[in-house]
Design a protein around this motif. Structure first.
Motif, PDB file in Angstrom:
ATOM      1  N   THR A   1       0.836  -1.202   0.000  1.00 14.69           N
ATOM      2  CA  THR A   1       0.000   0.000   0.000  1.00 14.69           C
ATOM      3  C   THR A   1       0.875   1.257   0.000  1.00 14.69           C
ATOM      4  OG1 THR A   1      -1.554  -1.270   1.326  1.00 14.69           O
ATOM      5  CG2 THR A   1      -1.905   1.106   1.202  1.00 14.69           C
TER       6      THR A   1
ATOM      7  N   THR B   1      -8.437   8.321   0.575  1.00  7.70           N
ATOM      8  CA  THR B   1      -9.677   7.662   0.149  1.00  7.70           C
ATOM      9  C   THR B   1      -9.633   7.324  -1.336  1.00  7.70           C
ATOM     10  OG1 THR B   1     -10.535   9.519   1.406  1.00  7.70           O
ATOM     11  CG2 THR B   1     -12.102   7.788   0.803  1.00  7.70           C
TER      12      THR B   1
ATOM     13  N   LEU C   1      -7.215   4.445  -1.904  1.00  8.36           N
ATOM     14  CA  LEU C   1      -7.732   3.140  -1.486  1.00  8.36           C
ATOM     15  C   LEU C   1      -8.787   2.635  -2.462  1.00  8.36           C
ATOM     16  CD1 LEU C   1      -7.848   3.569   2.387  1.00  8.36           C
ATOM     17  CD2 LEU C   1      -6.274   2.161   1.032  1.00  8.36           C
ATOM     18  N   ALA C   2      -9.601   3.546  -2.986  1.00 15.41           N
ATOM     19  CA  ALA C   2     -10.622   3.163  -3.956  1.00 15.41           C
ATOM     20  C   ALA C   2      -9.957   2.613  -5.222  1.00 15.41           C
ATOM     21  CB  ALA C   2     -11.493   4.373  -4.295  1.00 15.41           C
TER      22      ALA C   2
ATOM     23  N   ASN D   1      -1.623  -5.634   2.266  1.00 10.61           N
ATOM     24  CA  ASN D   1      -1.071  -5.088   3.498  1.00 10.61           C
ATOM     25  C   ASN D   1       0.285  -5.691   3.846  1.00 10.61           C
ATOM     26  OD1 ASN D   1      -3.206  -3.375   3.927  1.00 10.61           O
ATOM     27  ND2 ASN D   1      -4.433  -5.017   4.828  1.00 10.61           N
TER      28      ASN D   1
ATOM     29  N   LYS E   1      -7.225  -4.224  -7.639  1.00  7.07           N
ATOM     30  CA  LYS E   1      -6.983  -5.528  -7.024  1.00  7.07           C
ATOM     31  C   LYS E   1      -7.887  -6.588  -7.638  1.00  7.07           C
ATOM     32  CE  LYS E   1      -7.294  -4.527  -2.657  1.00  7.07           C
ATOM     33  NZ  LYS E   1      -7.197  -4.352  -1.201  1.00  7.07           N
ATOM     34  N   LYS E   2      -9.117  -6.180  -7.919  1.00  4.82           N
ATOM     35  CA  LYS E   2     -10.088  -7.122  -8.473  1.00  4.82           C
ATOM     36  C   LYS E   2      -9.614  -7.678  -9.807  1.00  4.82           C
ATOM     37  CE  LYS E   2     -14.036  -5.099  -6.176  1.00  4.82           C
ATOM     38  NZ  LYS E   2     -14.510  -3.715  -6.272  1.00  4.82           N
TER      39      LYS E   2
ATOM     40  N   GLN F   1      -5.929 -10.913  -3.214  1.00  3.72           N
ATOM     41  CA  GLN F   1      -6.597 -10.903  -1.913  1.00  3.72           C
ATOM     42  C   GLN F   1      -6.248  -9.627  -1.156  1.00  3.72           C
ATOM     43  OE1 GLN F   1      -6.070 -14.458  -2.778  1.00  3.72           O
ATOM     44  NE2 GLN F   1      -8.225 -14.126  -3.127  1.00  3.72           N
ATOM     45  N   THR F   2      -7.205  -9.149  -0.399  1.00  4.25           N
ATOM     46  CA  THR F   2      -7.006  -7.923   0.372  1.00  4.25           C
ATOM     47  C   THR F   2      -5.769  -8.021   1.268  1.00  4.25           C
ATOM     48  OG1 THR F   2      -9.385  -7.887   0.488  1.00  4.25           O
ATOM     49  CG2 THR F   2      -8.231  -6.245   1.805  1.00  4.25           C
TER      50      THR F   2
ATOM     51  N   MET G   1      -6.969   1.289  -5.410  1.00  2.00           N
ATOM     52  CA  MET G   1      -6.385   0.000  -5.048  1.00  2.00           C
ATOM     53  C   MET G   1      -7.438  -1.101  -5.154  1.00  2.00           C
ATOM     54  SD  MET G   1      -3.185  -0.391  -3.248  1.00  2.00           S
ATOM     55  CE  MET G   1      -3.487  -1.155  -1.675  1.00  2.00           C
ATOM     56  N   ASP G   2      -8.617  -0.832  -4.562  1.00  2.00           N
ATOM     57  CA  ASP G   2      -9.680  -1.833  -4.542  1.00  2.00           C
ATOM     58  C   ASP G   2     -10.073  -2.229  -5.950  1.00  2.00           C
ATOM     59  OD1 ASP G   2      -9.852  -2.276  -1.915  1.00  2.00           O
ATOM     60  OD2 ASP G   2     -11.512  -0.878  -1.526  1.00  2.00           O
ATOM     61  N   GLU G   3     -10.206  -1.214  -6.792  1.00  2.00           N
ATOM     62  CA  GLU G   3     -10.626  -1.443  -8.175  1.00  2.00           C
ATOM     63  C   GLU G   3      -9.601  -2.336  -8.896  1.00  2.00           C
ATOM     64  OE1 GLU G   3     -10.895   2.210 -10.438  1.00  2.00           O
ATOM     65  OE2 GLU G   3     -10.542   1.033 -12.262  1.00  2.00           O
TER      66      GLU G   3
END
Lengths: 469, 254, 482
Positions: free
Chosen positions: B96, B118, B121-122, B139, B128-129, B134-135, B124-126
């Motif tokens: 991260t 924010t 992180l958004a 980390n 990662k998929k 995996q989440t 990253m989430d997008e």
């Protein structure tokens, strides 16, 4: 004639003895070496004996060992004595070139210097000073440090004899040279042998050095050895220590390594009152490697102190150190391992490990591995552990039906075995393996083979098969 | 987009690339194949700016500028991404934190404001998929204790985060099981647009079942010895590299 | 919060020393030099009870018999103790009832340092005792704490208000005979913090002392005493800075911690005394004795330190693990750059059964500095089943600095398990290239990697302090690799 030291403290006694017997100490020494003695006696006057206020001697107190009225053996008296008749080697099957030091003096019925067909010279250092002064002078006193260490100074001033080995360039000595260092005296003896080993370019030598005592009288042995390992040469050095509990042994060795040279040294300490091994390794030529291995198995009030110093002077050298100890009863183990990586010694790889097991709540271990690093492109690490045998391994074995005692034995044996396996001479390895097993079972190996047989209280009969030596 | 002309590279005096030529245009996918030790990974490293290699001749023009004059981080910010064959471990540095630093350096270079926590992180989430990352992985420290598959997924994830113009994937398929290979390839395919280009370095044809190349080049002894369409890869798979070697020998014997 | 914590070391890589300013405050000084008269002067100035003067004099007389230790891997010119002013106090009114009575210059000083002494403006949840040139100037949140029975005040005040507690615990962990610098402190200490957590109380806020040396030619000799009674808990933080001066200044402090049964004390330090300039001129000589005793069973003492300042650091926060099942911890990041020298580590003395200790030390050397870890793990015969794990890593930035490790392991029973590991590394070219390939320049990459390297320790800092530490830390690793 022995000179007995009484009344005065040992330091001043030694100094006055030195001055009173100057002609004996300087007899037959080349001028350069006499000059070293002049400096050394002054150094000793200044430095004296080491004491616990010195960082390197914090855990090893010599005071008791130095409190006796010692005799000095300053005249060669033993040369004619048939040493082989009173001593039995513990590794009888080993085929070696065999030399003996008795109370610090070269002892043999034969010539005091032997020359092998390949040009290798083995024998008395005193004799070598006379016969080959140029060989001796080139290295003698070049590696020991009398200005810093009182015991080095003392040895340099007083030493009169010891073992000299010279291997010319391009010679692989076909069997090990075995040096038996024995002490035997009715008096309390202070002995200071001095050895010099020179291994020429591209040559190979194995030395097995055994320290023994033939009785339980108090002795103080201050031995100093200088070793030069030439370019691309290999030296395997084994040190077996098995002396009585009343004696103190200081074993200082200076190894000077040239480029591409290889040193393996094994210190196997099985018995002795106070034993201190000072191993100094100077990696002075690039791409040289030093492996230092040691094992110590001690009990009663014994003390073993392994003080090692590996000096990475130039780049691209490697050193690897593994010392293991098992301490029982009220014994004390000391490990004091230093690694110095100098400013320009880039690409150094230095690893150091000291592992210990205590078998009694009265035993102690003082471990101080230390690294001093002044170069950044290096790989260095050290580790020290003190601990019990692995409880999980114990449980695993017991779950397979092995008794707790046997399991413990097996694990201790396995612990020691890592170092024993580094011994490359098969008969020696097997013999040490056996001695360690016996030692772990509580059978003192020194008594197993000892000619004194004091356990049985039977008078000792020196009935020894000479062919086995 | 990328034009490599007569590139000569050596390391410690040993020649690795010897007159290498390649043209890559936007929207293209190039596969470079070849036996071990022919200089494929060296090529990738040189494009990315690895200093240990010495460029002794030739040129690399990227987006109309002399690429060889640029520092590695500038090349990265100019849109060059290297998916490493053996990604290095950086203990204690979380992915991260690592990616946040990288993304914001890229943005700064383009004159954009750094992403807020924010927003980041958004993003990253997008991304990662895309690689089914995996989440938990995000980390962890960069590549530390990662399995081979995790390391490669992490490389593609970073590629998605940095959105490069030219991505070079060095042996991305090595050490991957079939599921991981599919995930990695899907990720690459999803990232493909008409404006970006990829160079896929691989030893086997396997990856090319999933990522279909426009061009296949065969590299041997430091240069491209044969080029063709995707069918060349299949031909190679069938006949092996010895076929190329033989062909070359015959040529040189003439 | 996580990110800001991770940025601490990175922050360190930015800029020059920010706290080098001098505040113009009128001071009361003791005469230069050390004698029984100096000590009587200090004691009289502080209206101390007789027992304390006696204690000081005993210490002083003992000190005269001692020699400065030379075993550390440190080199500095001999300190002339007759050139030092042993006491300097900002002139003030007799009693500080409220903040309004504090010299506005002082309040400004602390505001410059990023520390507000105004309770409303402060971080919530941190009580501060501000000590400038040996003297505590104010303590915040005192009333809030008093409600719970917690005493948090200056040492001088404790001597007056709670003499029995001071008498009982002062010198019980670090006796006045302990070592050269501790003995000196015992003779001349001026002030410091006192903290008492009564039985069963969990201190709801972080307690913090902020130390500042301001006056020239003075030494700072404060002492801190923390007592945690049965079943209590406290987290305590300490920060320090000093002005930029060309001469070296001496700081010789004592911290004593007593943890009774089931008590837990967490002590965190960000040490940022002035380190001297790039040529090695000036800076603080920091000779500090910090020790805690886990007196009761199941007690725990944890030291966390981030050491970036001082020309010389000589400091070994220790724990005596007397209680059964007691726990000692030491987490340290020590950064040295330019000509700084650090010889720091920890001592864990295991006496109680099943006592456990952990030492994690991360040294970072740059420039021409020398950074040594020195530590002792000792288990006595009574410490059945004692456990220790130590990990001491060194990171070298550049080839002109030194990184050294001197662990001492002394085990005196058969059931103890002690493990020590140490490694030395540098930032690899592979790691740097990997970062660069992702568009991160060398400096940021070093920041990231160093930060990752120290993470294990930084994670142990309290949140409030991690933020504050960012402001306080400002040594530069800039230009140390390249």
């Amino acid at each position: 004639m022995d000179t007995t030291i009484k009344d005065m403290d040992l330091k001043s006694k030694l100094i006055s003895t030195f001055h009173e017997n100057r002609e004996l100490f300087y007899k037959n020494t080349p001028a350069e070496i006499s000059a070293l003695k002049d400096i050394a006696i002054k150094d000793f006057e200044r430095l004296g004996f080491p004491h616990t206020k010195l960082e390197d001697w914090r855990f090893t107190n010599l005071a008791n060992a130095l409190s006796h009225d010692y005799s000095l053996s300053i005249k060669p008296e033993y040369q004619e004595i048939d040493i082989e008749s009173i001593f039995l080697c513990e590794v009888p099957d080993m085929d070696t070139y065999n030399v003996v030091l008795l109370n610090g003096w070269f002892a043999s019925k034969n010539a005091s210097l032997s020359i092998l067909s390949n040009g290798t010279i083995i024998g008395s250092l005193a004799k070598a000073m006379q016969t080959y002064p140029h060989l001796v002078k080139e290295h003698y006193g070049k590696y020991a440090n009398t200005s810093k260490y009182g015991l080095d100074a003392l040895n340099t001033a007083f030493s009169q004899d010891g073992i000299f080995i010279y291997v010319p360039d391009n010679v692989k000595v076909n069997k090990p040279v075995q040096i038996i260092n024995v002490t035997n005296s009715e008096e309390k003896l202070f002995v200071q042998p001095r050895n010099l080993f020179i291994v020429g370019k591209n040559s190979e030598l194995t030395i097995v050095n055994c320290d023994h005592s033939l009785n339980h009288n108090v002795k103080f042995i201050n031995s100093l050895t200088e070793v030069f390992i030439g370019e691309n040469a290999t030296l395997n050095h084994y040190k077996m220590q098995n002396i009585d509990n009343n004696s103190a042994l200081i074993n200082s060795i200076y190894f000077h390594q040239s480029a591409n040279s290889n040193l393996t040294t094994n210190s196997i300490t099985l018995n002795g009152g106070l034993m201190r091994n000072n191993l100094n390794i100077a990696l002075a030529g690039e791409h040289s490697n030093a492996d230092l291995f040691g094992i110590y198995l001690i009990d009663s009030n014994q003390l073993v102190d392994n003080c090692t110093f590996v000096d990475h002077i130039v780049p691209n050298c490697t050193s690897n150190e593994l010392y293991k100890g098992i301490m029982d009863d009220k014994s004390r183990g000391v490990f004091n391992g230093g690694v110095l990586v100098r400013k320009d010694a880039q690409k150094t790889q230095a690893f150091q490990s000291n592992r210990n097991i205590l078998l009694s709540d009265d035993a102690t271990i003082n471990s101080k591995p230390h690294l001093e690093i002044y170069a950044d492109d290096v790989k260095c690490s050290h580790g020290a552990t003190v601990g019990q045998l692995d409880p999980e391994a114990m449980f695993y074995m017991r779950s397979r039906g092995i008794s707790e005692d046997s399991a413990r034995m097996l694990l201790m044996y396995a612990f020691a075995n890592e170092v024993i396996n580094k011994i490359n001479i098969e008969v020696l390895r097997e013999r040490i393996d056996e001695m360690v097993s016996k030692r772990l079972r509580g059978e003192l190996s020194i008594c197993d083979q000892c000619v004194l047989q004091c356990k049985d209280k039977a008078p000792s009969v020196f009935n020894i098969d000479m062919t086995k030596i | 987009m990328l034009s490599i002309k007569d590139l000569k590279v050596s390391i410690n005096g040993k020649k690795i690339l010897n007159g290498f030529n390649l043209e890559v245009k936007a929207g293209e996918v190039h596969a470079i194949m070849g036996p071990n030790g022919t200089g494929k990974s060296t090529l990738a490293s040189v494009i990315a700016g690895r200093e240990i290699f010495e460029v002794t001749g030739g040129e690399i023009i990227y987006k109309n500028q002399n690429l060889l004059a640029l520092a590695p981080e500038i090349r990265a910010r100019e849109g060059i991404f290297l998916g490493f064959q053996y990604p290095v471990e950086i203990p204690g540095v979380s992915i991260t934190n690592f990616m946040k630093t990288a993304v914001n350096e890229h943005r700064k270079y383009k004159g954009l404001a750094p992403l807020t926590a924010t927003e980041f992180l958004a993003l990253m989430d997008e991304k990662k998929k895309l690689v089914e990352l995996q989440t938990k992985l995000a980390n962890r420290s960069v590549n530390e204790g990662f399995s081979g598959g995790e390391k490669k997924k992490n490389e593609i994830f970073q590629m998605a985060m940095l959105n490069p113009d030219l991505s070079i994937l060095d042996e991305t398929d090595s050490g991957l099981d079939i599921d991981a290979l599919r995930i990695v390839a899907n990720g690459v395919n999803k990232l493909k647009t008409k404006d970006n280009a990829s160079i896929i370095i691989t030893h086997y044809q396997r990856l090319l079942d999933y990522i279909v190349p426009d061009f296949v080049h065969v590299m041997y002894e430091g240069r491209i010895v044969k080029s063709g369409g995707k069918e060349l890869a299949l031909e190679l798979e069938e006949k092996g590299y010895d076929w190329i070697k033989k062909e070359l020998e015959e040529k040189s014997n003439l | 919060m996580e990110a800001s914590k991770n940025n601490i070391i990175e922050e360190v890589t930015q800029g020059e020393y920010k706290y080098g300013f001098v505040t113009d405050i009128e001071n009361d000084f003791a005469p230069t030099g050390l004698s029984e008269d100096t000590i009587r002067f200090i004691s009289a100035k502080k209206n101390e009870p007789e027992f304390l003067l006696e204690y000081r004099l005993k210490a002083y007389r003992h000190w005269l018999t001692l020699e400065e230790p030379e075993w550390a891997h440190l080199h500095h010119p001999k300190i002339n103790y007759q050139d030092i002013i042993f006491y300097a106090a900002p002139k003030k009114k007799e009693q500080l009832g409220s903040l309004d009575e504090v010299d506005p210059e002082l309040i400004k000083t602390f505001e410059k340092l990023g520390i507000s002494l105004n309770e409303q403006k402060m971080f919530t949840g941190v009580a501060v005792d501000a000590v400038i040139d040996s003297i505590s100037v104010t303590t915040t949140f005192k009333e809030t704490l008093a409600e719970k029975g917690i005493i948090f005040c200056s040492f001088s005040e404790a001597v007056k208000e709670h003499p029995d507690l001071v008498k009982k615990y002062m010198g019980s962990v670090v006796p006045y005979t302990d070592n050269f610098f501790a003995t000196l402190n015992s003779a001349v200490f001026s002030d410091g913090s006192f903290c008492f957590i009564p039985k069963g109380v969990r201190c709801p806020i972080e307690l913090s002392t902020y130390f500042r040396i301001n006056a020239a030619n003075t030494g700072q000799f404060e002492r801190t005493l923390i007592v945690a009674e049965e079943d209590s808990y406290v987290s305590y933080m300490e920060g320090c800075t000093a002005p930029q001066r060309d001469e070296n200044q001496l700081h010789a402090a004592i911290v004593e911690i007593v943890a009774l049964e089931n008590a837990e004390v967490k002590y965190s330090t960000v040490q940022n005394w002035y380190p001297g300039n790039k040529e090695g001129l000036g800076g603080i000589y920091n000779f500090v004795t910090k020790r805690g005793i886990c007196k009761g069973n199941n007690s725990k003492i944890s030291w966390t330190q981030v050491e970036t300042g001082s020309a010389i650091t000589w400091k070994y926060p220790s724990v005596i693990l007397k209680g059964d099942n007691s726990i000692g911890e030491f987490y340290s990041v020590a950064v040295t750059n330019n000509f700084q020298q650090a010889d720091t580590g920890s001592k864990m003395i295991h006496i109680g059964k099943n006592s456990k200790s952990t030492i994690i030390s991360k040294g970072i050397s740059a420039g021409k500095s020398n950074n040594s870890y020195r530590g002792l793990v000792k288990t006595t015969k009574s410490a059945v089943n004692a456990r220790n794990f130590s990990q001491c890593d060194s990171l070298l930035l550049g080839d002109k600095c030194g990184a050294h490790t001197f662990p001492y392991i002394e085990v005196g029973n058969k059931s103890s398990v002690v493990e020590h590991e140490a490694t030395t590394s540098k930032i690899s070219d592979d790691q740097l290239f990997y970062c660069k390939q992702r568009g991160i320049d060398t400096e940021s990459a070093i920041g990231l990697i160093v930060n990752g390297y120290a993470k294990e320790v930084l994670n142990k800092l309290p949140m409030e302090f991690a933020v504050e530490a960012q402001k306080l830390l400002s040594i530069s690793l800039e230009g140390s690799v390249g």
